[in-house]
Design a protein around this motif. Structure first.
Motif, PDB file in Angstrom:
ATOM      1  N   ALA A   1      67.658  26.661  61.275  1.00 48.27           N
ATOM      2  CA  ALA A   1      67.596  27.949  61.982  1.00 48.27           C
ATOM      3  C   ALA A   1      66.321  27.973  62.823  1.00 48.27           C
TER       4      ALA A   1
ATOM      5  N   TYR B   1      59.899  24.062  56.769  1.00 47.80           N
ATOM      6  CA  TYR B   1      59.736  24.749  58.050  1.00 47.80           C
ATOM      7  C   TYR B   1      58.700  24.014  58.881  1.00 47.80           C
TER       8      TYR B   1
ATOM      9  N   VAL C   1      63.349  26.329  60.757  1.00 51.81           N
ATOM     10  CA  VAL C   1      63.492  26.419  59.302  1.00 51.81           C
ATOM     11  C   VAL C   1      64.689  25.566  58.913  1.00 51.81           C
TER      12      VAL C   1
ATOM     13  N   THR D   1      69.157  35.378  61.925  1.00 51.02           N
ATOM     14  CA  THR D   1      68.815  35.192  63.332  1.00 51.02           C
ATOM     15  C   THR D   1      70.115  35.141  64.141  1.00 51.02           C
TER      16      THR D   1
ATOM     17  N   ARG E   1      66.057  32.888  52.955  1.00 50.04           N
ATOM     18  CA  ARG E   1      67.224  33.349  53.716  1.00 50.04           C
ATOM     19  C   ARG E   1      66.767  33.664  55.134  1.00 50.04           C
ATOM     20  N   VAL E   2      67.572  33.254  56.104  1.00 51.48           N
ATOM     21  CA  VAL E   2      67.214  33.468  57.508  1.00 51.48           C
ATOM     22  C   VAL E   2      68.310  34.284  58.178  1.00 51.48           C
TER      23      VAL E   2
ATOM     24  N   LEU F   1      63.145  36.485  58.004  1.00 46.59           N
ATOM     25  CA  LEU F   1      63.125  35.464  56.962  1.00 46.59           C
ATOM     26  C   LEU F   1      62.829  36.177  55.656  1.00 46.59           C
TER      27      LEU F   1
END
Length: 183
Positions: free
Chosen positions: A141, A110, A103, A130, A127-128, A156
């Motif tokens: 990401a 993505y 992403v 991880t 928003r990620v 996500l």
């Protein structure tokens, strides 16, 4: 209109009485010695009121439609993400090697392995969440999937206006699930 009504009234003989009156064109009545014309149609005020009501209904309908379209678009983007993540997991299992789902937060795109990069639509915020070691300095990401089906895990979030969808990736099983967040 008065001249025509006068001509019709003048042709009626007083001795004819009610029978002659019944032959008069509709809308003409006697009120004493002067005829009265019955008005047909709507007044200007009534027409304006109807137009205003129609405008209000159209405005409400368009606002509701735009909200529905925004919600449908957010849901569609979230479902596409789920499909791409499941595809990535499947590729890791089938090929027996680690695969990553990327992403790009800088360019709002993505990419699943072996597929072309897909851009997020305008008005969508992503928003990620991880592991720290899965985010590169150039704001890409990654979610890793391993040959046994497990993953690095993460979440996500797809946000548009007041609608939010979460794509959860379980680290142990690699299962990908979609949930709508109620605000």
């Amino acid at each position: 209109m008065r001249s025509r009504a006068s001509a019709v009234i003048a042709s009626v003989r007083p001795s004819a009485g009610r029978a002659a009156m019944s032959r008069l064109p509709l809308g003409l009545r006697f009120s004493g010695s002067s005829p009265r014309v019955r008005q047909r149609g709507f007044s200007l005020l009534e027409l304006i009121a109807v137009i205003v009501l129609i405008a209000i209904v159209i405005t409400v309908a368009s606002v509701n439609a735009s909200k529905s379209l925004g919600s449908a678009r957010t849901r569609a983007v979230s479902r596409d993400l789920v499909a791409a993540l499941r595809y990535t997991r499947g590729q890791a299992i089938v090929h027996g090697e680690q695969r990553t789902f990327d992403v790009d937060l800088e360019h709002m795109r993505y990419q699943a392995p072996g597929r072309e990069s897909v851009a997020f639509p305008d008005g969508i915020e992503v928003r990620v969440l991880t592991a720290a070691n899965e985010v590169s300095p150039d704001r890409v990401a990654r979610v890793r999937f391993f040959p046994d089906g497990s993953s690095s895990g993460g979440r996500l979030s797809v946000v548009a206006g007041d609608r939010q969808w979460r794509v959860n990736i379980e680290w142990l099983t690699g299962e990908v699930a979609l949930d709508e967040v109620q605000r």
